[in-house]
Design a protein around this motif. Structure first.
Motif, PDB file in Angstrom:
ATOM      1  N   ALA A 194       0.764  -0.957   0.221  1.00 23.81           N
ATOM      2  CA  ALA A 194      -0.629   0.068  -0.078  1.00 23.81           C
ATOM      3  C   ALA A 194       0.950   1.033   0.118  1.00 23.81           C
ATOM      4  CB  ALA A 194      -1.371   0.317   1.171  1.00 23.81           C
ATOM      5  N   VAL A 195       1.938   1.381   0.748  1.00 29.73           N
ATOM      6  CA  VAL A 195       2.225   2.785   0.533  1.00 29.73           C
ATOM      7  C   VAL A 195       4.459   2.533   0.038  1.00 29.73           C
ATOM      8  CG1 VAL A 195       3.454   3.998   1.855  1.00 29.73           C
ATOM      9  CG2 VAL A 195       1.186   3.330   2.775  1.00 29.73           C
ATOM     10  N   THR A 196       5.190   2.524  -0.092  1.00 30.60           N
ATOM     11  CA  THR A 196       6.335   1.729  -0.436  1.00 30.60           C
ATOM     12  C   THR A 196       7.210   3.425  -0.601  1.00 30.60           C
ATOM     13  OG1 THR A 196       6.059   2.108  -2.719  1.00 30.60           O
ATOM     14  CG2 THR A 196       6.155  -0.110  -2.068  1.00 30.60           C
ATOM     15  N   GLY A 197       8.521   2.941   0.686  1.00 32.51           N
ATOM     16  CA  GLY A 197       8.935   3.885   0.210  1.00 32.51           C
ATOM     17  C   GLY A 197       9.786   4.545   2.306  1.00 32.51           C
ATOM     18  N   GLU A 198      10.740   4.841   2.365  1.00 33.36           N
ATOM     19  CA  GLU A 198      11.417   4.985   4.105  1.00 33.36           C
ATOM     20  C   GLU A 198      10.230   6.119   4.394  1.00 33.36           C
ATOM     21  OE1 GLU A 198      13.471   2.543   4.858  1.00 33.36           O
ATOM     22  OE2 GLU A 198      13.721   1.718   2.659  1.00 33.36           O
ATOM     23  N   SER A 199      10.694   5.797   5.723  1.00 35.37           N
ATOM     24  CA  SER A 199      10.332   6.466   6.401  1.00 35.37           C
ATOM     25  C   SER A 199      10.763   8.125   5.515  1.00 35.37           C
ATOM     26  CB  SER A 199      10.919   6.473   7.975  1.00 35.37           C
ATOM     27  OG  SER A 199      10.509   8.124   9.167  1.00 35.37           O
ATOM     28  N   SER A 204       9.203   6.874  -3.741  1.00 37.27           N
ATOM     29  CA  SER A 204       8.717   6.725  -3.553  1.00 37.27           C
ATOM     30  C   SER A 204       7.074   6.340  -3.969  1.00 37.27           C
ATOM     31  CB  SER A 204       7.832   7.316  -1.796  1.00 37.27           C
ATOM     32  OG  SER A 204       7.376   8.207  -1.988  1.00 37.27           O
ATOM     33  N   ALA A 205       5.177   5.576  -3.173  1.00 30.86           N
ATOM     34  CA  ALA A 205       4.391   5.536  -4.163  1.00 30.86           C
ATOM     35  C   ALA A 205       3.642   5.117  -2.787  1.00 30.86           C
ATOM     36  CB  ALA A 205       4.783   4.711  -5.006  1.00 30.86           C
TER      37      ALA A 205
END
Length: 154
Positions: A55-60, A133-134
């Motif tokens: 659902a959510v990709t990417g680092e903090s 991110s996505a």
């Protein structure tokens, strides 16, 4: 369909725009990170967990991590595209009242829209950002995804 949704939600969205900002598109969406199916029990829990995968990709600290999951209550969730920004707005049952702006980024930070395989009744897409991110969302119609991609890139 885009024009119909823009007209339906214009009163709720227009006051949230900056002076001179032009509304380009409005899409009814459900963020995949906050999506919940109907029903209860183990089957529903498993389905909800599967729907949230990726659902959510990417680092903090990335753009996608700042995107809200959802807001409770009886609200319609809108992805709003203007000539300047992409925003996430919630609107209550009365579409004549001003909605709530929960998130927004300049359009230059949106890298594109990618249609994803449909695993549920709703169509899934990914909004990709310039930082890599996505965030994934659902919508009722594939044509909505195509219209967003026309405005935000593929």
């Amino acid at each position: 369909m885009t024009e119909t949704l823009m007209n339906r939600y214009r009163q709720a969205v227009q006051p949230l725009l900056e002076p001179g900002e032009r509304l380009v598109d409005v899409a009814k969406v459900v963020p995949a990170a906050g999506a919940e199916g109907i029903g209860d029990g183990a089957g529903a829990a498993i389905g909800n967990a599967l729907a949230r995968i990726g659902a959510v990709t990417g680092e903090s600290g990335t753009i996608a991590r700042s995107f809200p999951k959802a807001e409770g209550g009886v609200t319609t969730k809108l992805l709003v595209v203007t000539d300047r920004r992409t925003a996430f707005v919630t609107v209550g049952p009365d579409v004549r009242k001003v909605g709530r702006l929960l998130w927004h980024v300049p359009r230059t930070l949106v890298a594109g829209v990618e249609r994803r395989p449909r695993l549920q009744a709703m169509a899934r897409f990914r909004l990709r950002f310039a930082d890599g991110s996505a965030v994934s969302m659902y919508t009722m119609r594939r044509r909505t995804i195509e219209a967003l991609a026309d405005h935000l890139g593929r």
